[in-house]
Scaffold this active site. Sequence first.
Site, PDB file in Angstrom:
ATOM      1  CG  ASN A  54     -16.492 -96.469 -40.896  1.00  0.00           C
ATOM      2  OD1 ASN A  54     -16.679 -96.285 -39.730  1.00  0.00           O
ATOM      3  ND2 ASN A  54     -15.455 -97.392 -40.984  1.00  0.00           N
ATOM      4  CD  GLU A  56     -15.118-101.546 -42.035  1.00  0.00           C
ATOM      5  OE1 GLU A  56     -14.522-102.881 -41.428  1.00  0.00           O
ATOM      6  OE2 GLU A  56     -13.919-100.965 -42.312  1.00  0.00           O
ATOM      7  CB  CYS A  65     -18.514 -94.085 -46.350  1.00  0.00           C
ATOM      8  SG  CYS A  65     -17.334 -94.853 -47.296  1.00  0.00           S
ATOM      9  CD  GLU A  67     -17.371 -89.821 -45.403  1.00  0.00           C
ATOM     10  OE1 GLU A  67     -17.564 -90.980 -45.100  1.00  0.00           O
ATOM     11  OE2 GLU A  67     -16.142 -89.625 -45.257  1.00  0.00           O
ATOM     12  CB  CYS A  98     -14.083 -92.309 -50.315  1.00  0.00           C
ATOM     13  SG  CYS A  98     -15.733 -93.085 -50.372  1.00  0.00           S
ATOM     14  CB  CYS A 101     -18.613 -90.127 -49.341  1.00  0.00           C
ATOM     15  SG  CYS A 101     -18.701 -91.445 -48.578  1.00  0.00           S
TER      16      CYS A 101
HETATM   17  N1  THU Z   1     -14.730 -94.887 -45.040  1.00  0.00           N
HETATM   18  C1  THU Z   1     -15.654 -94.068 -44.567  1.00  0.00           C
HETATM   19  O1  THU Z   1     -16.530 -94.207 -43.828  1.00  0.00           O
HETATM   20  N2  THU Z   1     -15.646 -92.632 -45.457  1.00  0.00           N
HETATM   21  C2  THU Z   1     -14.708 -92.334 -46.125  1.00  0.00           C
HETATM   22  O2  THU Z   1     -15.057 -91.438 -46.847  1.00  0.00           O
HETATM   23  C3  THU Z   1     -13.681 -93.162 -46.607  1.00  0.00           C
HETATM   24  C4  THU Z   1     -13.651 -94.745 -46.216  1.00  0.00           C
HETATM   25  C5  THU Z   1     -14.537 -96.152 -44.383  1.00  0.00           C
HETATM   26  C6  THU Z   1     -15.244 -97.302 -45.359  1.00  0.00           C
HETATM   27  C7  THU Z   1     -14.346 -98.354 -44.342  1.00  0.00           C
HETATM   28  O3  THU Z   1     -15.166 -98.900 -43.547  1.00  0.00           O
HETATM   29  C8  THU Z   1     -13.228 -97.733 -43.882  1.00  0.00           C
HETATM   30  O4  THU Z   1     -13.620 -96.387 -43.957  1.00  0.00           O
HETATM   31  C9  THU Z   1     -11.787 -98.187 -44.477  1.00  0.00           C
HETATM   32  O5  THU Z   1     -11.928 -97.700 -45.893  1.00  0.00           O
END
Ligand code: THU
Length: 141
Positions: A54, A56, A65, A67, A98, A101
Amino acid sequence: MKARASKPIRLSRQEKELIDRAAAASKNAHAPYSRFKVGAALQVESGQVFVGCNVENASYGATVCAERNAVAQAVVNGHKKFKRIAIMTATSPPAPPCGLCRQVLVEFCDELPILLANPRGEVVRAKLSKLIPQPFCGKSL
Ligand code: THU
């Protein structure tokens, strides 16, 4: 009452390696806001593995994210047929992908085996078709 540990599942060597790749990718996560590091390792039909973490952003909505970054890596390298994906998070039980994704994964395959893992060695098997039943997809248009 103490929660009962879930039964350990048997993993193939390929599956273990994929989880290791997801774990390594999670270490590169840029997650200064949530502190929630995620790594994904996507194995494509040829056997090659593409990873993502991920990334940010201070403008939170610009976050991508793990994935979806792995999917982008596969696609930009010419791969659209996926075999399995491993996702590493530090939570127990390991977190599922999520909704965004799930939607991005279902664009490429309705049936994708998913391995949800954490650094404690807990692994949960999931299936994309169960995580996103009745998806909106190309056929829906
Ligand atoms: N996140 C992912 O990388 N993948 C997911 O499927 C769920 C959330 C990340 C996004 C953000 O940087 C952190 O997790 C918190 O939501």
